[in-house]
Structure formats: C-alpha cells, structure tokens
Write an enzyme that holds these catalytic residues in place. Structure first.
Site, PDB file in Angstrom:
ATOM      1  N   GLY A   1       0.917  -2.951  15.783  1.00  0.00           N
ATOM      2  CA  GLY A   1       1.695  -1.744  15.511  1.00  0.00           C
ATOM      3  C   GLY A   1       3.153  -1.848  15.902  1.00  0.00           C
ATOM      4  O   GLY A   1       3.983  -1.051  15.443  1.00  0.00           O
TER       5      GLY A   1
ATOM      6  N   HIS B   1       0.830  -1.206   0.000  1.00  0.00           N
ATOM      7  CA  HIS B   1       0.000   0.000   0.000  1.00  0.00           C
ATOM      8  C   HIS B   1       0.864   1.256   0.000  1.00  0.00           C
ATOM      9  O   HIS B   1       0.406   2.344   0.339  1.00  0.00           O
ATOM     10  CB  HIS B   1      -0.942  -0.015   1.202  1.00  0.00           C
ATOM     11  CG  HIS B   1      -1.979  -1.089   1.096  1.00  0.00           C
ATOM     12  ND1 HIS B   1      -1.666  -2.423   1.227  1.00  0.00           N
ATOM     13  CD2 HIS B   1      -3.305  -1.043   0.837  1.00  0.00           C
ATOM     14  CE1 HIS B   1      -2.766  -3.143   1.072  1.00  0.00           C
ATOM     15  NE2 HIS B   1      -3.771  -2.327   0.824  1.00  0.00           N
TER      16      HIS B   1
ATOM     17  N   VAL C   1      -1.695   0.250  17.005  1.00  0.00           N
ATOM     18  CA  VAL C   1      -2.421   0.480  15.745  1.00  0.00           C
ATOM     19  C   VAL C   1      -2.716  -0.860  15.082  1.00  0.00           C
ATOM     20  O   VAL C   1      -1.813  -1.535  14.587  1.00  0.00           O
ATOM     21  CB  VAL C   1      -1.628   1.390  14.777  1.00  0.00           C
ATOM     22  CG1 VAL C   1      -2.436   1.602  13.489  1.00  0.00           C
ATOM     23  CG2 VAL C   1      -1.296   2.723  15.415  1.00  0.00           C
TER      24      VAL C   1
ATOM     25  N   MET D   1      -6.071  -3.884   9.463  1.00  0.00           N
ATOM     26  CA  MET D   1      -6.267  -5.188   8.828  1.00  0.00           C
ATOM     27  C   MET D   1      -7.385  -5.129   7.799  1.00  0.00           C
ATOM     28  O   MET D   1      -8.347  -4.375   7.941  1.00  0.00           O
ATOM     29  CB  MET D   1      -6.595  -6.254   9.872  1.00  0.00           C
ATOM     30  CG  MET D   1      -7.926  -6.075  10.568  1.00  0.00           C
ATOM     31  SD  MET D   1      -8.221  -7.401  11.759  1.00  0.00           S
ATOM     32  CE  MET D   1      -9.989  -7.210  12.018  1.00  0.00           C
TER      33      MET D   1
END
Length: 339
Positions: A309, A49, A176, A179
């Site tokens: 995280g 991403h 954090v 998903m």
C-alpha cells in the site's frame, strides 16, 4: 513519459467519467460514485483497473450484462454473517454496498462477513480495502473470476486469478495488500501490451506451452501463471470454493460457461480492532514490523523496500501533482464514448 501517454488531471478524469455515466442513464449518485472509484484507481497508479476498464464496462452496460438500475440486496442473515444477491448490477456499486454492510456488522459484532453472488467485476479490489481501513476495520476480501489460469501441470485454464485483498488500518498510513493469484493481473498484462513492453518476469504460457514475457502471446491464450506455481494454483481453488459456498453463487467453472465474465461471487470479511481496546499497542506492533522491513538492505541500492500500500500512496501524491499518465488511445476511446 513515453510518447503514447498523456497526463490527465484527476479532477478532469472524474468529471469526464461522471458525464459519461450520466449519458448511459445511471443515477446521479451512482454516476458520481463510479467516476470517483475509476478515477481514484488510476490516481493510485492502477490504470489497469481504472481508466483502462471504462470502455469495456460501458460495453457490458450496452449488452445488458451490467444492469444499471440493479443493486445488491440481502437475501439471508445469520447474525454477523449475511448473504446478498447482486442482481447483476454494477460491480463497483455492489462492492461498495457490501463493504459498508460488512463494516457495520463488524462494528456491531466485532467481526462481520457479507457473501455476495450474481455480481459483476468490482474493478480494483484494493479500493474496498482502503475503504475498510478508512473506516477503522481490518478486512479480508476476495472474488472469483472466469477461468484464466491452468491448474498446475494442466494445459487448459480452469482456475480464476481470484484477486485477494487484506487491509489493516494504521495512523501512519494504511496497509493494503491487493493482488491477483496470477503473477500479473490480466489488466496489468494488457497495460504492458498498450505500452508495447515485455513483462519484467514470465506471466503466463504461450501457444507452445512455454512460459512467456510477451503480453500479446499470454493474452491470446489467457493462461496466466499462478503466483508460487502449484501453491498459487491451490490457493485459487480454495478461494473459489469459499466464495462459491459462502455466497451460494457461481463457481469459476459455472462462470466459464458464459461468453462474458458475469455473475461472479465475492467475499467481504471485516474485523473491528477497536474491540481489543489497545490501539496504541497495535500501532506500535505494526510500526515495529514496518521498520524492520524498511531497514532491510536492498539488493539494488537505487531501490527502496515498501510495505503493501505504500507505493499506492506515493503514486497518488505524484499523480495529484503532475496528472495521471494515461494511454492516449484509451483516453480517446473514452472521449469518443462521451460524444
């Protein structure tokens, strides 16, 4: 490191992307912000991403699916709840704007919610979880997507893998959770394909309706495996419902009518924990849970138990020092776009 990977310093990646977005006529501020977000995603170990998404993003810009001069605007206000319209602008820009607004509402009211419609892919949803945590806010964020998962027991994809994020600020390192509702995001599946590797666990169905670890077979049909099987299927449905009704936007079924994924709906919910005036207690309770989790004996003595995280922070530190491992093919594509 495998032979098809190269190490790119974070500063270089950010510089190249900044110049690329300027070339495609984004304003200086937008080019800078998107370069930072794409590079930071890869820096945190999420190439799927980050850098891997740059070329497809540029294609969307060229085809007019991402309107480079448009951005999210508020269309309705209900106290601490607002509806915004993304006007098909860049997903990263719209998500940053709406996250900032949800933070402002939370700090004014204790809790704030921004529902966004008609936007584009926000890339790594966790980016906005880290953003809210840095601002001292808890967040619950999610988005719908095009259909890429079958409802449990069905053959056709009718559900989105609807990424879901929860973040909690913490002095010792933010928590954090980021998903997809599929076992693997499709960006992650493509990353395995680029590396020529099989998935470690089944990630979707092949053309014979069999669960598969083969990324090429899963990508060809776009039928991802929901997390928790029927439970993930149900969770995907209700997240799509909430994103759609709160934003008055498009559902996965409407998004699926288009050739490309665009016009999606997103939710940005923030809570300001300082309203309770017990920050020391909150930190103590979080550390208690983390310590209890960390101290669990791993099945494999070589492994460590992590909280959500924690590995992103470790990846960031390592990649800042050594450079970001990137597919040579992906990096070459980006350089060619820059010309």
């Amino acid at each position: 490191m495998t032979k098809n990977l190269t190490l790119i310093p974070s500063e270089k990646m950010q510089e190249v992307l900044y110049k690329l977005f300027l070339k495609y006529k984004f304003t200086d501020a937008k080019a800078k912000l998107m370069a930072e977000v794409f590079a930071d995603n890869s820096l945190s170990g999420v190439n799927s991403h980050g850098i891997n998404r740059v070329s497809p993003f540029i294609k969307y810009v060229e085809e007019g699916l991402v309107k480079k001069d448009a951005e999210a605007v508020k269309v309705e206000s209900f106290g601490s709840i607002e509806r915004w319209d993304g006007n098909f602008g860049p997903g990263i820009i719209n998500a940053r704007i709406c996250t900032n607004r949800a933070i402002e509402l939370a700090k004014s009211h204790g809790m704030g919610l921004v529902a966004l419609r008609n936007t584009n892919h926000w890339m790594r949803g966790g980016s906005y979880g880290w953003q809210t945590a840095e601002a001292g806010c808890i967040s619950i964020l999610f988005t719908n997507t095009k259909p890429n998962m079958p409802p449990w027991g069905a053959k056709e994809s009718r559900l989105g893998n609807n990424p879901f994020i929860i973040s909690i600020p913490r002095a010792g390192g933010h928590i954090v959770l980021d998903m997809a509702i599929s076992q693997f995001s499709f960006g992650k599946i493509n990353e395995y394909k680029l590396r020529g590797e099989q998935l470690p666990y089944p990630g979707g169905w092949d053309e014979n309706d069999e669960l598969s670890k083969d990324p090429e077979k899963i990508l060809s049909k776009e039928r991802g495996l929901p997390i928790g099987y029927w439970k993930g299927s149900a969770l995907s449905i209700v997240l799509d419902m909430l994103a759609t009704i709160l934003s008055a936007g498009n559902s996965t079924s409407k998004i699926g009518l288009n050739e490309h994924e665009t016009g999606i709906s997103q939710i940005f919910l923030c809570i300001y924990p300082e309203i309770f005036h017990d920050q020391n207690l909150q930190e103590k309770l979080l550390n208690e849970i983390i310590d209890y989790t960390h101290n669990a004996e791993p099945i494999d003595s070589e492994n460590k138990i992590y909280y959500p995280g924690e590995r992103a922070l470790q990846n960031k530190a390592k990649n800042l020092k050594d450079g970001i491992p990137v597919s040579k093919e992906i990096w070459q594509n980006v350089i060619e776009l820059l010309g």
